[in-house]
Design an enzyme around this catalytic site. Structure first.
Site, PDB file in Angstrom:
ATOM      1  CG  HIS A  52      18.641 -86.416 -88.443  1.00  0.00           C
ATOM      2  ND1 HIS A  52      17.328 -86.120 -88.705  1.00  0.00           N
ATOM      3  CD2 HIS A  52      19.353 -85.776 -89.397  1.00  0.00           C
ATOM      4  CE1 HIS A  52      17.246 -85.352 -89.780  1.00  0.00           C
ATOM      5  NE2 HIS A  52      18.466 -85.117 -90.209  1.00  0.00           N
ATOM      6  CG  ASN A 125      14.577 -83.605 -93.115  1.00  0.00           C
ATOM      7  OD1 ASN A 125      14.870 -84.477 -92.299  1.00  0.00           O
ATOM      8  ND2 ASN A 125      15.446 -82.721 -93.556  1.00  0.00           N
ATOM      9  CE1 TYR A 335      22.681 -89.227 -95.640  1.00  0.00           C
ATOM     10  CE2 TYR A 335      21.405 -90.096 -93.821  1.00  0.00           C
ATOM     11  CZ  TYR A 335      21.707 -89.069 -94.680  1.00  0.00           C
ATOM     12  OH  TYR A 335      21.038 -87.874 -94.578  1.00  0.00           O
TER      13      TYR A 335
HETATM   14  C1  HEM Z   1      24.648 -83.810 -98.270  1.00  0.00           C
HETATM   15  C2  HEM Z   1      23.822 -83.609 -97.295  1.00  0.00           C
HETATM   16  C3  HEM Z   1      23.683 -84.554 -96.145  1.00  0.00           C
HETATM   17  C4  HEM Z   1      24.613 -85.309 -95.513  1.00  0.00           C
HETATM   18  C5  HEM Z   1      26.109 -85.415 -95.824  1.00  0.00           C
HETATM   19  C6  HEM Z   1      23.941 -86.028 -94.456  1.00  0.00           C
HETATM   20  C7  HEM Z   1      24.546 -86.890 -93.583  1.00  0.00           C
HETATM   21  C8  HEM Z   1      23.901 -87.589 -92.583  1.00  0.00           C
HETATM   22  C9  HEM Z   1      24.536 -88.511 -91.690  1.00  0.00           C
HETATM   23  C10 HEM Z   1      26.015 -88.854 -91.695  1.00  0.00           C
HETATM   24  C11 HEM Z   1      23.586 -89.012 -90.876  1.00  0.00           C
HETATM   25  C12 HEM Z   1      23.771 -90.014 -89.750  1.00  0.00           C
HETATM   26  C13 HEM Z   1      23.570 -91.423 -90.280  1.00  0.00           C
HETATM   27  C14 HEM Z   1      23.766 -92.471 -89.235  1.00  0.00           C
HETATM   28  O1  HEM Z   1      24.676 -92.357 -88.416  1.00  0.00           O
HETATM   29  O2  HEM Z   1      23.004 -93.465 -89.256  1.00  0.00           O
HETATM   30  C15 HEM Z   1      22.333 -88.422 -91.262  1.00  0.00           C
HETATM   31  C16 HEM Z   1      21.120 -88.708 -90.697  1.00  0.00           C
HETATM   32  C17 HEM Z   1      19.912 -88.296 -91.223  1.00  0.00           C
HETATM   33  N1  HEM Z   1      19.721 -87.440 -92.294  1.00  0.00           N
HETATM   34 FE1  HEM Z   1      21.143 -86.567 -93.376  1.00  0.00          FE
HETATM   35  N2  HEM Z   1      22.615 -85.691 -94.473  1.00  0.00           N
HETATM   36  C18 HEM Z   1      22.410 -84.812 -95.501  1.00  0.00           C
HETATM   37  C19 HEM Z   1      21.222 -84.244 -95.882  1.00  0.00           C
HETATM   38  C20 HEM Z   1      19.991 -84.676 -95.478  1.00  0.00           C
HETATM   39  C21 HEM Z   1      18.745 -84.314 -96.093  1.00  0.00           C
HETATM   40  C22 HEM Z   1      18.600 -83.409 -97.294  1.00  0.00           C
HETATM   41  C23 HEM Z   1      17.768 -84.977 -95.409  1.00  0.00           C
HETATM   42  C24 HEM Z   1      16.285 -84.983 -95.628  1.00  0.00           C
HETATM   43  C25 HEM Z   1      15.718 -84.685 -96.762  1.00  0.00           C
HETATM   44  C26 HEM Z   1      18.400 -85.748 -94.359  1.00  0.00           C
HETATM   45  C27 HEM Z   1      17.754 -86.558 -93.460  1.00  0.00           C
HETATM   46  C28 HEM Z   1      18.379 -87.320 -92.508  1.00  0.00           C
HETATM   47  C29 HEM Z   1      17.659 -88.124 -91.546  1.00  0.00           C
HETATM   48  C30 HEM Z   1      16.147 -88.260 -91.417  1.00  0.00           C
HETATM   49  C31 HEM Z   1      18.619 -88.737 -90.747  1.00  0.00           C
HETATM   50  C32 HEM Z   1      18.361 -89.657 -89.572  1.00  0.00           C
HETATM   51  C33 HEM Z   1      18.154 -91.076 -90.058  1.00  0.00           C
HETATM   52  C34 HEM Z   1      17.793 -91.952 -88.878  1.00  0.00           C
HETATM   53  O3  HEM Z   1      16.684 -91.774 -88.352  1.00  0.00           O
HETATM   54  O4  HEM Z   1      18.629 -92.763 -88.471  1.00  0.00           O
HETATM   55  N3  HEM Z   1      19.747 -85.538 -94.427  1.00  0.00           N
HETATM   56  N4  HEM Z   1      22.550 -87.528 -92.293  1.00  0.00           N
END
Ligand code: HEM
Length: 496
Positions: A52, A125, A335
């Site tokens: 993202h 999402n 996160y």
């Molecule tokens: C186990 C599964 C997942 C892991 C390990 C994971 C991990 C991460 C990580 C490490 C980030 C970056 C956070 C940052 O640096 O601030 C991120 C961002 C994000 N993830 Fe996931 N994620 C997973 C599943 C999901 C799912 C299922 C969704 C939605 C339903 C999702 C939605 C998002 C969104 C929207 C962001 C961006 C947040 C922002 O705008 O700063 N992720 N994810």
């Protein structure tokens, strides 16, 4: 006029020319302003989000329009008309920070509610389901969405190899390959909390809940061809569209709705209600209106307020809880860890992340501590000097450990692996005829790019999944790919 100064506030004059030995001579080491400028510049980049990375955000207001206090004691839902400030960041998933906004990808929909009981982040999402249902698979999955280690290019081969070896991805693959994978910017798409969460009321009773944000603007998507064109014409289309709409006073809105399931209903439900690859039937669990979210203020500085924003599913407030969803559980850890790496240990003090209400704890020091660090107050607990006490009113009910944990130590049960029923329903009942034919053509367009000696095996393995979800879908993709049914049986995939 305001004086030009160094970072330490020393006024100076020569911003564009460096001290030298004579007008033409070599530079003098003593020009500390040159060092400061170049050294700071060298450090301007921070790690982009591991996923993202490309995104846009705006501030807004959440207003309660219906009473859900029988389900949740969360203060932000306290009374009709109550308003809470929010930050909403949209994003694509797989691309780098400079990638195009109209790539085929899910879109992130991350909301930070600045509530009086602390910041609540609902990090979802634009789709209600996800590709995998165990967090251990996440790094492998994301590697297939990023660049090939040898070619350094995106690779349809990696993508379809992973999808075909992980049939639990099928439901989300159908969303992704439909026109919902290329939304027209960020305003014309729904948002979903996606996971199952809990709501907890004043009596400490819990219900399970799914959050839905319905776009008041309606749904609008690019076709694959339009999205491709826009990647060249304006790679920042969605950023520009959101920014301009808000600058023009054309504030985008979403209606927040919930689906509610009691623990008894959850225990009896035909699908595992905590499986992120499935949805809850809206006929059985209808949407209940909660409130309206309006975006009405652009951040003044992108880096400070959007790049440094940190959202985490771990941040829940009183009246809202997690659930046993394995993916959600994995995300609770991931996160804040990523944010400590990306922004530093004191990232919650950055203005965009700071809780505007009371913050009291004994965390001290650390790199880039930017507040008063607790001044003279004690830095340990318990102590005899301050008056900070845990407030028993905020105790989380025991039910939150989720009683049906009979099989304490277990892994994904084979019986939970129905990967086909719901994707079949999505194809048959949710998509229009036109949506179906575009889905099929988008799938074929992507699968045609699979390369290498295992091409046929990967294609056939994935075709089997389409067939198992809905025979006519399998046939349509096969025809679109120009594959003879006889060829397919010769290359039946190895069993997974
Ligand atoms: C186990 C599964 C997942 C892991 C390990 C994971 C991990 C991460 C990580 C490490 C980030 C970056 C956070 C940052 O640096 O601030 C991120 C961002 C994000 N993830 Fe996931 N994620 C997973 C599943 C999901 C799912 C299922 C969704 C939605 C339903 C999702 C939605 C998002 C969104 C929207 C962001 C961006 C947040 C922002 O705008 O700063 N992720 N994810």
């Amino acid at each position: 006029m305001e004086k030009l100064t160094t970072a330490s506030g020393i006024p100076y004059v020569n911003h564009e020319d460096t001290q030298s030995a004579g007008a033409r001579g070599p530079l003098l080491l003593q020009d500390f302003i040159l060092h400061e400028k170049l050294a700071h510049f060298n450090r301007e980049r921070i790690p982009e989000r591991i996923v993202h990375a490309k995104g846009s955000a705006a501030y807004g207001t959440f207003t309660v329009t219906s009473d859900i206090t029988s389900y949740s004691k969360a203060k932000l839902f306290g009374e009709i008309g109550k308003q809470t400030r929010v930050l909403l960041r949209f994003s694509t998933v797989g691309g780098e920070k400079g990638s195009a906004d109209t790539e085929r990808d899910p879109r992130g929909f991350a909301v930070k509610f600045y509530t009086e009981d602390g910041n609540w982040d609902l990090v979802g999402n634009n789709t209600p389901v996800f590709f995998i249902k165990d967090p251990k698979k996440f790094p492998d999955f994301i590697h297939t969405q990023k660049r090939d280690p040898f070619t350094n290019c995106k690779s349809a081969t990696m993508v379809w190899d992973f999808f075909s070896l992980n049939p639990e991805s099928l439901h989300q693959v159908l969303f992704l390959m439909s026109d919902r994978g290329t939304p027209y910017g960020f305003r014309y798409m729904h948002g979903f909390g996606s996971h199952t969460y809990t709501l907890i009321n004043k009596e400490n009773e819990i219900v399970y809940v799914k959050f839905h944000f319905k776009s008041v603007q309606g749904i609008r998507n690019f076709t694959s061809a339009e999205a491709k064109l826009m990647r060249g014409e304006d790679p920042d289309f969605a950023q520009r569209d959101l920014l301009n709409a808000i600058e023009d006073g054309n504030f985008p809105k979403w209606t927040l709705k919930i689906q509610v399931m009691t623990p008894e209903q959850a225990a009896a439900y035909s699908f595992n209600p905590f499986d992120l690859t499935t949805v809850w039937s809206q006929n059985e669990y209808p949407l209940i209106e909660v409130g309206e979210l309006e975006l009405n203020q652009n951040p003044d500085n992108y880096f400070s307020e959007v790049e440094q924003a940190a959202f985490a599913p771990s941040r829940i407030v009183d009246g809202i809880g997690h659930s046993p969803d394995k993916m959600l559980q994995g995300r609770i850890l991931a996160y804040p860890d990523a944010q400590r790496y990306r922004l530093g240990v004191n990232f919650e003090q950055l203005p965009v992340n700071r809780c505007p209400f009371i913050v009291n704890n004994y965390q001290r020091d650390g790199l880039m501590r930017v507040d008063d660090n607790g001044k003279r107050s004690p830095n340990y607990f318990p102590n005899s000097f301050d008056n900070i006490k845990p407030d028993a009113a905020y105790a989380r009910p025991a039910e939150q450990v989720h009683q049906p944990v009979a099989d304490w130590f277990d892994r994904n049960a084979e019986g939970e692996n129905d990967h086909y029923t719901q994707p079949g329903i999505f194809y048959r009942n949710v998509l229009s005829q036109e949506d179906k034919s575009r889905l099929v053509s988008n799938i074929a367009e992507s699968m045609r790019q699979i390369e290498g000696p295992l091409k046929e095996e990967i294609i056939n393995r994935q075709l089997c999944h389409f067939f198992r979800a809905e025979f006519s879908l399998g046939m349509a993709v096969m025809n679109e790919l120009g594959i003879d049914p006889g060829d397919m049986t010769r290359h039946m995939p190895s069993k997974k």
